[in-house]
Design a protein around this motif. Structure first.
Motif, mmCIF file in Angstrom:
data_model
loop_
_atom_site.group_PDB
_atom_site.id
_atom_site.type_symbol
_atom_site.label_atom_id
_atom_site.label_comp_id
_atom_site.label_asym_id
_atom_site.label_seq_id
_atom_site.Cartn_x
_atom_site.Cartn_y
_atom_site.Cartn_z
ATOM 1 N N GLY A 86 -6.586 -18.029 18.257
ATOM 2 C CA GLY A 86 -6.240 -17.240 19.883
ATOM 3 C C GLY A 86 -5.046 -15.922 18.808
ATOM 4 N N ALA A 87 -5.070 -16.673 17.866
ATOM 5 C CA ALA A 87 -3.732 -16.021 16.616
ATOM 6 C C ALA A 87 -4.332 -14.681 16.355
ATOM 7 N N VAL A 88 -3.150 -13.568 16.573
ATOM 8 C CA VAL A 88 -3.996 -12.469 16.703
ATOM 9 C C VAL A 88 -3.544 -12.010 15.446
ATOM 10 N N PRO A 89 -4.742 -11.429 14.667
ATOM 11 C CA PRO A 89 -4.137 -11.166 13.154
ATOM 12 C C PRO A 89 -3.535 -9.686 12.380
ATOM 13 N N VAL A 90 -2.627 -9.561 12.327
ATOM 14 C CA VAL A 90 -2.128 -8.007 11.827
ATOM 15 C C VAL A 90 -2.347 -7.900 10.296
ATOM 16 N N GLU A 91 -3.228 -7.195 9.987
ATOM 17 C CA GLU A 91 -3.059 -7.156 8.429
ATOM 18 C C GLU A 91 -1.691 -5.377 8.153
ATOM 19 N N VAL A 92 -0.980 -6.120 7.215
ATOM 20 C CA VAL A 92 0.174 -5.309 6.558
ATOM 21 C C VAL A 92 -0.104 -4.770 4.948
ATOM 22 N N ALA A 93 -0.354 -3.770 5.513
ATOM 23 C CA ALA A 93 -0.591 -2.799 3.941
ATOM 24 C C ALA A 93 0.584 -2.103 3.649
ATOM 25 N N PRO A 94 0.160 -1.734 2.087
ATOM 26 C CA PRO A 94 1.589 -1.199 1.626
ATOM 27 C C PRO A 94 2.332 0.197 1.936
ATOM 28 N N LEU A 95 2.886 0.812 1.968
ATOM 29 C CA LEU A 95 3.886 1.775 2.344
ATOM 30 C C LEU A 95 2.393 2.680 2.831
ATOM 31 N N THR A 96 2.765 3.927 3.628
ATOM 32 C CA THR A 96 1.556 4.878 3.004
ATOM 33 C C THR A 96 2.528 6.570 1.834
ATOM 34 N N GLU A 97 1.888 7.053 1.197
ATOM 35 C CA GLU A 97 3.031 7.181 0.374
ATOM 36 C C GLU A 97 3.896 8.058 0.533
ATOM 37 N N ASP A 98 4.203 8.614 2.252
ATOM 38 C CA ASP A 98 4.987 9.371 2.960
ATOM 39 C C ASP A 98 6.351 8.188 2.710
ATOM 40 N N GLU A 99 5.540 6.766 3.964
ATOM 41 C CA GLU A 99 7.394 6.480 3.858
ATOM 42 C C GLU A 99 7.254 5.554 2.608
ATOM 43 N N ALA A 100 6.940 5.531 1.688
ATOM 44 C CA ALA A 100 7.582 5.218 0.697
ATOM 45 C C ALA A 100 8.302 5.909 -0.019
ATOM 46 N N VAL A 101 7.991 7.407 -0.043
ATOM 47 C CA VAL A 101 9.234 8.452 -0.144
ATOM 48 C C VAL A 101 9.890 8.162 0.090
ATOM 49 N N THR A 102 10.003 8.301 1.543
ATOM 50 C CA THR A 102 11.335 8.049 2.602
ATOM 51 C C THR A 102 11.562 6.651 2.091
ATOM 52 N N LEU A 103 11.381 5.853 1.144
ATOM 53 C CA LEU A 103 12.912 4.737 1.446
ATOM 54 C C LEU A 103 13.032 5.088 0.407
ATOM 55 N N VAL A 104 12.270 5.894 -1.064
ATOM 56 C CA VAL A 104 12.958 6.677 -2.173
ATOM 57 C C VAL A 104 14.034 6.781 -1.507
ATOM 58 N N ARG A 105 13.662 8.026 -0.350
ATOM 59 C CA ARG A 105 15.107 8.883 -0.969
ATOM 60 C C ARG A 105 15.572 8.422 0.036
ATOM 61 N N SER A 106 15.977 7.261 0.611
ATOM 62 C CA SER A 106 16.745 6.750 1.966
ATOM 63 C C SER A 106 17.796 5.612 0.300
#
Length: 725
Positions: free
Chosen positions: A213-233
């Protein structure tokens, strides 16, 4: 299996600390007490001590958290679907460094108010030091956090798991099980029925959990836009960001937050470094490492390698040395020993590694005691560069410094906890050792916080041939194990300590380890196994002529005999030990043996001889400097005087009760109320007897002591006396 404080050794080695003795454990939400007359204290308890906050163990969320909008919405939908009394298990799956743990902690902090009974956290360590933590130890920690006193925690894993389910049934808790290795590992740690939320992170698809009954959630790498936002922060205050260069940077990082943070942090530390040049360097490094490895986390290795080479020499050395540390976390004192510098300089170097995102800060046991830890991928990399860039002599010296630090500090804590205990391991400067901790609570807190590291240090010392340090470190953990009953750690460390003592062919060290293992088995009521260890210790001590080792082994035999109702067997052992202590000029040892002899002679029907021994023990033990030893002697004397129908029994028992209440020895308080009830009943004071016995029953019940059943039956008998024949 429940154990009362009667299972503790009779000397102050086994005296429960006031904090431990006053633990409350009943699961009633509230109490109503009705009584006509109440004399003395009334003891009631709940899941946690009154006023205690629910456990909030989930780590803090890094300030750099960004993106993950879609994943957070998915987690919210899954969590909401199980609202009510049904538990929800979510399994976050993805490669190392992708940010599973940070995502889980962010979500759990956002839903804290939905789980009023608290949050539990455990790093299961699938890819950490040792390849996974012992479920028994994790369950032990959970149960303690939920208010269960150490002496009540079952020994076997299955029993601990059942206790956790019982203790959490009908409640609402959130739980983060981080870095899981298998479905079986997780299954053992699941709470009972109720509206719980369990979040599991793993690099593997745990099919067994999904089937349940556990619900799997795939955690993918950040999208390019999200990763760029992280770099900017991370870089916004420091420079203008070239958009194309930033996108090239995050592509080289594979969108993995661990790699992105390390790369951006390197740039933040060097405002003049050219972003385009760094991108080219990462590209070259990626091609080199990629040709050598098919590792899915090659992006992290690329960034870690370049970030490491960008550090100044002192910080590089600190990073390499951290890869030699056997535990999961480190404080500045341990880092100072490892780096062979002072604590202030060590902390400055660690903060340089934090700035480079090569090290993560974490809360310490106190706000003034910060700690740091390496991500498991970073630890592997640090160990790799230590292997390649450090010479073997430097590695060995660092290892010795670290082991010596933990050994000396554990010894210091043990001395503070029990200054009177006989020790085989030499103490360089006992007075200086006691200055490391302000009091016993601080010493115990340090030992508890560092237990995982201390366990790995014992293994490191054994595996690396530092056998003296291995068994001595075991000996330094004695007071912790006796007070807090970490039985799995006790067995594991002392098995290694015994192996090290055997490798040294040191009979006295072997005898010490056998005696400690015998004490463990006696705590677990495994009297046959205890006798085997004590017998082996006795033979070793007799062969090498070490009298104190012999006395310790014989004392184990005597305690086992008393435990199993064989006082006639115990007396010859106790007489022999008494003479050893007399010959060695050890009056405290003599006093302890006289107390044991008092117990034994009372048991064989010689109360007059018993009282003589117990009064001699009382003459030695002072009620202020050694209150627990004094209490035990006075309690035994009161029991003996009652057996002899001596009118002083009541006064002696009342004096002991006053002392027991003052020092918080709750099992002794209960035992004395029970004795006073018996004395009152003997003199026909039935109301007083019933009051005392009610007090005893309340405390025994609160402590989950087997004596609760005995007192309950006695209360029922006194309320309904048998008809005269």
């Amino acid at each position: 299996m429940n154990r009362s404080s009667e299972d503790q050794p009779s000397d102050p080695d086994g005296a429960p600390s006031p904090g431990q003795a006053n633990r409350v454990t009943s699961e009633q939400a509230s109490w109503f007490v009705q009584a006509r007359d109440i004399h003395g204290s009334v003891y009631v308890g709940g899941l946690r001590p009154t006023g205690a906050e629910p456990p909030r163990q989930v780590p803090a969320v890094p300030a750099t958290f960004t993106g993950r909008t879609a994943e957070l919405e998915q987690l919210e939908r899954i969590s909401a679907a199980g609202a009510g009394e049904q538990s929800v298990i979510m399994m976050l799956v993805g490669p190392g460094g992708v940010g599973k743990s940070v995502l889980a902690t962010h979500f759990l902090h956002a839903v804290t108010e939905r789980f009023p009974d608290g949050q539990l956290y455990a790093d299961l360590g699938a890819f950490g030091v040792g390849g996974g933590r012992d479920p028994a130890e994790i369950l032990d920690g959970f149960l303690r956090s939920l208010g269960m006193a150490p002496e009540q925690i079952p020994v076997e894993v299955a029993d601990r798991a059942a206790a956790l389910r019982s203790r959490t049934s009908g409640r609402r808790l959130a739980m983060l099980l981080d870095d899981a290795a298998s479905a079986a590992q997780v299954r053992t740690l699941l709470p009972g029925t109720g509206g719980h939320l369990v979040v599991v992170t793993s690099r593997r698809q745990l099919a067994g959990l999904v089937a349940e009954g556990a619900v799997p959630v795939e955690v993918a790498p950040l999208t390019e836009d999200e990763a760029v936002t992280l770099v900017r922060s991370l870089l916004a205050p420091h420079r203008v960001i070239d958009a194309e260069a930033a996108r090239a940077l995050v592509r080289h990082c594979g969108g993995l937050p661990l790699a992105v943070c390390a790369a951006a942090s390197r740039l933040a530390m060097r405002p003049g470094q050219d972003l385009t040049a760094m991108v080219a360097e990462l590209g070259n490094q990626r091609r080199r490492l990629g040709s050598l490895s098919r590792d899915e986390e090659v992006s992290v290795r690329v960034v870690l390698q370049t970030s490491y080479h960008a550090l100044a020499d002192p910080a590089q050395r600190a990073y390499r040395h951290l890869g030699l540390h056997p535990g999961t976390g480190i404080d500045r004192a341990a880092a100072a020993a490892l780096l062979n510098t002072d604590p202030e300089e060590a902390e400055a170097l660690l903060e340089r590694l934090v700035e480079a995102s090569l090290l993560q800060p974490e809360p310490g046991p106190e706000p003034t005691q910060p700690r740091w830890r390496l991500h498991d991928l970073t630890r592997l990399h640090a160990a790799e560069v230590a292997h390649h860039d450090e010479n073997s002599a430097a590695v060995e010296q660092a290892r010795e410094r670290l082991l010596d630090y933990y050994l000396s500090t554990a010894m210091a804590a043990d001395v503070v906890l029990n200054p009177h205990r006989w020790r085989l391991a030499p103490l360089a400067d006992p007075a200086a050792l006691t200055e490391r901790f302000v009091d016993a609570d601080a010493a115990l807190s340090w030992l508890e916080a560092e237990l995982d590291t201390l366990r790995t240090c014992v293994r490191l010392a054994h595996d690396s041939g530092h056998h003296h340090r291995a068994w001595q470190l075991c000996d330094a953990l004695s007071s912790l194990f006796i007070r807090r009953q970490h039985y799995s750690a006790w067995r594991e460390t002392h098995a290694l300590g015994l192996a090290s003592a055997e490798a040294l062919e040191d009979p006295t060290a072997q005898a010490r380890m056998h005696t400690a293992l015998g004490a463990l088995e006696l705590h677990l009521n495994q009297t046959h196994q205890a006798t085997e260890h004590y017998t082996r210790a006795q033979h070793l001590a007799e062969a090498c002529g070490h009298k104190l080792s012999l006395a310790a082994a014989l004392e184990g035999h005597a305690k086992t005999a008393l435990r199993t109702g064989q006082p006639n067997t115990a007396i010859p052992h106790l007489d022999r030990i008494l003479h050893i202590h007399q010959d060695l000029g050890r009056p405290r040892g003599v006093a302890l043996m006289r107390r044991y002899l008092g117990q034994a002679y009372r048991a064989v029907g010689q109360p007059s001889t018993a009282a003589t021994h117990l009064r001699a023990a009382l003459d030695y033990f002072d009620s202020t400097t050694e209150p627990y030893a004094h209490l035990r002697a006075r309690t035994e004397l009161a029991q003996t005087l009652h057996t002899a129908a001596d009118p002083q029994a009541h006064t002696t028992a009342r004096q002991a009760l006053d002392l027991a209440e003052r020092i918080g020895a709750r099992h002794e308080v209960a035992r004395l109320h029970e004795l006073l009830a018996t004395i009152a009943q003997h003199h026909g004071h039935t109301t007083t007897a019933h009051t005392h016995l009610t007090h005893a029953h309340t405390i025994y019940t609160d402590l989950e002591s087997p004596n609760a059943d005995t007192t309950a039956r006695k209360l029922a008998e006194w309320a309904n006396p048998p008809e005269p024949e």
